[in-house]
Design an enzyme around this catalytic site. Structure first.
Site, PDB file in Angstrom:
ATOM      1  N   ASP A  66      -8.910   0.527  -5.619  1.00 33.30           N
ATOM      2  CA  ASP A  66      -8.531  -0.753  -4.998  1.00 33.30           C
ATOM      3  C   ASP A  66      -9.519  -1.101  -3.872  1.00 33.30           C
ATOM      4  O   ASP A  66      -9.869  -0.234  -3.074  1.00 33.30           O
ATOM      5  CB  ASP A  66      -7.136  -0.649  -4.358  1.00 33.30           C
ATOM      6  CG  ASP A  66      -6.078  -0.165  -5.374  1.00 33.30           C
ATOM      7  OD1 ASP A  66      -6.236  -0.495  -6.569  1.00 33.30           O
ATOM      8  OD2 ASP A  66      -5.154   0.549  -4.961  1.00 33.30           O
ATOM      9  N   ASP A  72      -5.849  -2.452   5.742  1.00 33.58           N
ATOM     10  CA  ASP A  72      -5.513  -1.176   5.077  1.00 33.58           C
ATOM     11  C   ASP A  72      -6.014  -0.016   5.928  1.00 33.58           C
ATOM     12  O   ASP A  72      -5.310   0.954   6.205  1.00 33.58           O
ATOM     13  CB  ASP A  72      -6.251  -1.058   3.723  1.00 33.58           C
ATOM     14  CG  ASP A  72      -5.584  -1.813   2.585  1.00 33.58           C
ATOM     15  OD1 ASP A  72      -6.317  -2.398   1.781  1.00 33.58           O
ATOM     16  OD2 ASP A  72      -4.332  -1.819   2.516  1.00 33.58           O
ATOM     17  N   GLU A  95      -2.551   6.706   0.672  1.00 34.31           N
ATOM     18  CA  GLU A  95      -3.169   6.003  -0.453  1.00 34.31           C
ATOM     19  C   GLU A  95      -4.650   5.789  -0.189  1.00 34.31           C
ATOM     20  O   GLU A  95      -5.465   5.754  -1.105  1.00 34.31           O
ATOM     21  CB  GLU A  95      -2.489   4.643  -0.642  1.00 34.31           C
ATOM     22  CG  GLU A  95      -3.140   3.759  -1.671  1.00 34.31           C
ATOM     23  CD  GLU A  95      -2.669   2.313  -1.589  1.00 34.31           C
ATOM     24  OE1 GLU A  95      -1.801   2.016  -0.761  1.00 34.31           O
ATOM     25  OE2 GLU A  95      -3.184   1.495  -2.351  1.00 34.31           O
ATOM     26  N   GLU A  96      -5.021   5.634   1.084  1.00 34.49           N
ATOM     27  CA  GLU A  96      -6.410   5.272   1.439  1.00 34.49           C
ATOM     28  C   GLU A  96      -7.318   6.463   1.672  1.00 34.49           C
ATOM     29  O   GLU A  96      -8.504   6.293   1.949  1.00 34.49           O
ATOM     30  CB  GLU A  96      -6.415   4.351   2.670  1.00 34.49           C
ATOM     31  CG  GLU A  96      -5.552   3.103   2.519  1.00 34.49           C
ATOM     32  CD  GLU A  96      -5.907   2.242   1.304  1.00 34.49           C
ATOM     33  OE1 GLU A  96      -7.059   2.342   0.834  1.00 34.49           O
ATOM     34  OE2 GLU A  96      -5.047   1.496   0.823  1.00 34.49           O
ATOM     35  N   ASP A 117       1.839   4.961   2.280  1.00 33.67           N
ATOM     36  CA  ASP A 117       1.055   3.804   1.855  1.00 33.67           C
ATOM     37  C   ASP A 117       0.947   2.941   3.108  1.00 33.67           C
ATOM     38  O   ASP A 117       1.919   2.284   3.482  1.00 33.67           O
ATOM     39  CB  ASP A 117       1.791   3.071   0.722  1.00 33.67           C
ATOM     40  CG  ASP A 117       1.072   1.804   0.314  1.00 33.67           C
ATOM     41  OD1 ASP A 117       1.561   1.137  -0.622  1.00 33.67           O
ATOM     42  OD2 ASP A 117       0.035   1.464   0.925  1.00 33.67           O
ATOM     43  N   LEU A 119      -0.545   0.197   3.997  1.00 28.93           N
ATOM     44  CA  LEU A 119      -0.415  -1.255   3.916  1.00 28.93           C
ATOM     45  C   LEU A 119      -0.151  -1.598   2.449  1.00 28.93           C
ATOM     46  O   LEU A 119      -1.056  -1.467   1.607  1.00 28.93           O
ATOM     47  CB  LEU A 119      -1.705  -1.920   4.407  1.00 28.93           C
ATOM     48  CG  LEU A 119      -1.594  -3.263   5.128  1.00 28.93           C
ATOM     49  CD1 LEU A 119      -1.073  -4.324   4.178  1.00 28.93           C
ATOM     50  CD2 LEU A 119      -0.726  -3.207   6.350  1.00 28.93           C
ATOM     51  N   ASP A 120       1.087  -1.964   2.146  1.00 26.78           N
ATOM     52  CA  ASP A 120       1.448  -2.269   0.756  1.00 26.78           C
ATOM     53  C   ASP A 120       1.442  -3.779   0.551  1.00 26.78           C
ATOM     54  O   ASP A 120       1.992  -4.525   1.353  1.00 26.78           O
ATOM     55  CB  ASP A 120       2.857  -1.712   0.477  1.00 26.78           C
ATOM     56  CG  ASP A 120       3.353  -2.130  -0.884  1.00 26.78           C
ATOM     57  OD1 ASP A 120       2.797  -1.631  -1.883  1.00 26.78           O
ATOM     58  OD2 ASP A 120       4.264  -2.980  -0.949  1.00 26.78           O
ATOM     59  N   GLU A 280       4.790   5.567  -2.948  1.00 26.71           N
ATOM     60  CA  GLU A 280       5.439   4.278  -3.229  1.00 26.71           C
ATOM     61  C   GLU A 280       6.779   4.528  -3.936  1.00 26.71           C
ATOM     62  O   GLU A 280       7.840   4.228  -3.397  1.00 26.71           O
ATOM     63  CB  GLU A 280       4.520   3.381  -4.084  1.00 26.71           C
ATOM     64  CG  GLU A 280       3.308   2.845  -3.307  1.00 26.71           C
ATOM     65  CD  GLU A 280       2.341   2.030  -4.160  1.00 26.71           C
ATOM     66  OE1 GLU A 280       1.942   2.493  -5.249  1.00 26.71           O
ATOM     67  OE2 GLU A 280       1.961   0.923  -3.721  1.00 26.71           O
TER      68      GLU A 280
HETATM   69  P1  AHG Z   1      -1.092  -1.803  -2.495  1.00 24.43           P
HETATM   70  O1  AHG Z   1      -1.438  -3.064  -1.792  1.00 24.43           O
HETATM   71  O2  AHG Z   1      -0.574  -0.726  -1.566  1.00 24.43           O
HETATM   72  O3  AHG Z   1      -2.163  -1.340  -3.421  1.00 24.43           O
HETATM   73  O4  AHG Z   1       0.184  -2.101  -3.419  1.00 24.43           O
HETATM   74  C1  AHG Z   1       0.118  -3.202  -4.276  1.00 24.43           C
HETATM   75  C2  AHG Z   1       1.141  -3.005  -5.361  1.00 24.43           C
HETATM   76  C3  AHG Z   1       2.551  -3.410  -4.941  1.00 24.43           C
HETATM   77  O5  AHG Z   1       2.663  -3.742  -3.600  1.00 24.43           O
HETATM   78  C4  AHG Z   1       2.845  -4.621  -5.778  1.00 24.43           C
HETATM   79  O6  AHG Z   1       4.165  -4.612  -6.238  1.00 24.43           O
HETATM   80  C5  AHG Z   1       1.884  -4.484  -6.946  1.00 24.43           C
HETATM   81  O7  AHG Z   1       0.746  -3.816  -6.446  1.00 24.43           O
HETATM   82  C6  AHG Z   1       1.483  -5.817  -7.490  1.00 24.43           C
HETATM   83  O8  AHG Z   1       0.634  -5.532  -8.589  1.00 24.43           O
HETATM   84  P2  AHG Z   1       0.249  -6.728  -9.588  1.00 24.43           P
HETATM   85  O9  AHG Z   1      -0.591  -7.675  -8.800  1.00 24.43           O
HETATM   86  O10 AHG Z   1      -0.492  -6.052 -10.714  1.00 24.43           O
HETATM   87  O11 AHG Z   1       1.539  -7.356 -10.052  1.00 24.43           O
HETATM   88 MN    MN Z   2       1.321  -0.157  -2.255  1.00 24.21          MN
HETATM   89 MN    MN Z   3      -1.537   0.127   0.077  1.00 25.87          MN
END
Ligand code: AHG
Ligand code: MN
Ligand code: MN
Length: 340
Positions: A66, A72, A95-96, A117, A119-120, A280
């Protein structure tokens, strides 16, 4: 809860909860305070994100592939710095960070492990949509000075505490230590989290279903049948309203309070699902079960899944217990057929 002039701060609430455990040493309580401090610091930066140089990408990629946002990385450091200096934690994993970060030998290491995590919902940072932080707390397995990966790879049902912070229309901290789920709202004028949602219980049948339907053609037919049932109704399952924010913490919290089901199923582009088990799915599974809900990987309880990798992904179906049970009946049947 504010009765006139009486406010119940999270510090007071945690102390009162601690009295339920005569053997408690106060370390877990103090660790939860440390998480509160991190939440206040991150909240301050989230609230000012448009005004300070904290928006945008950090031009780096994490181990999950990511793109890392500046927030983050800021949140990652903030949580680690808030828990690593106070002697209650021996190791953290995020996560990071590709690998766990043991507390340096020069500092006193404690008996807890924090998986998080920081920053989600990162893709929502720059567009002012709610984001969150998720944390999971385990007891260390290793003896003194030996903290490592094994302390982090623990099954979800052994968590001693779990929770999340939601940076939404207000900043809320929701956590459980196994004695119910309790929600606190930050009063920024006094810098305190105040008890606003004592003993949260989630309805057995949800009003909402939350799933990224752009993955429709990437799902197996049984997954398509489950989502169609929540959309159109099937048998006893009534049609639900669609709500999907793209921040797991925000979707989860709305469903926890109002009743709902969130799904991130396995898909051809995410054969193991997208969400990560340790920081998560497992912490939110502890919260939802303590509130009367359920969480599975489609068939198996999330809290029973034994992790083998720090960043392993899992399909996730979480929320109102009757809705999760319906999905497990359909998907479990699929799994049973697949095994034959
Ligand atoms: P993060 O920002 O910690 O990587 O989490 C993102 C996750 C979660 O928060 C969210 O429900 C999902 O990614 C959304 O994914 P899509 O855009 O594929 O739906
Ligand atoms: Mn997340
Ligand atoms: Mn995150």
């Amino acid at each position: 809860m504010v009765h006139g002039s009486e406010v119940i701060t999270i510090e007071r609430f945690i102390m009162e909860q601690e009295r339920l455990y005569p053997e408690a040493t106060g370390e877990l309580s103090n660790l939860l305070y440390d998480m509160c401090l991190a939440a206040k610091i991150i909240s301050r930066h989230v609230r000012r994100a448009g005004l300070s140089d904290i928006l945008g990408a950090a031009e780096a990629v994490n181990v999950s592939g990511d793109l890392q946002q500046k927030l983050d990385l800021f949140a990652n450091e903030t949580v680690r710095n808030s828990v690593q200096y106070t002697g209650r934690v021996c190791i953290t994993a995020s996560e990071e960070d590709e690998r766990p970060v043991p507390v340096p030998e020069s500092r006193s290491a404690g008996k807890y492990v924090v998986l998080y995590d920081p920053l989600d919902g990162s893709t929502n940072i720059d567009v002012n949509v709610s984001i969150g932080t998720i944390f999971s707390i385990h007891k260390r397995l290793s003896k003194k000075n030996g903290a490592g990966l094994a302390d982090c790879l623990q099954v979800g049902k052994k968590q001693v505490a779990a929770g999340y912070i939601l940076y939404g229309s207000s900043t809320m901290l929701v956590y459980t230590t196994g004695q119910g789920v309790h929600g606190f709202t930050l009063d920024p004028t006094i810098g305190e989290f105040l008890l606003s949602h004592p003993d949260i219980r989630t309805p057995p049948v949800g009003k909402y279903y939350s799933v990224n339907e752009s993955n429709w053609n990437r799902w197996s037919p049984p997954v398509q049948r489950v989502v169609a049932a929540f959309k159109n109704g099937e048998g006893k399952v009534q049609p639900k309203n669609a709500r999907y924010i793209g921040s797991l913490v925000a979707d989860f919290h709305r469903n926890l309070i109002s009743g709902g089901i969130f799904l991130y199923p396995a898909a051809s582009n995410y054969p193991q699902g997208k969400l990560r088990l340790l920081y998560e799915a497992a912490p939110l599974a502890m919260v939802v079960e303590q509130a009367g809900g359920r969480a599975t990987d489609g068939c198996r309880p999330i809290l029973d899944l034994v992790p083998t990798d720090l960043h392993q992904r899992t399909p996730l179906v979480i929320g109102s217990k009757d809705d999760v049970a319906f999905a497990a009946r359909v998907l479990g049947a699929e799994a049973a057929v697949a095994v034959k």
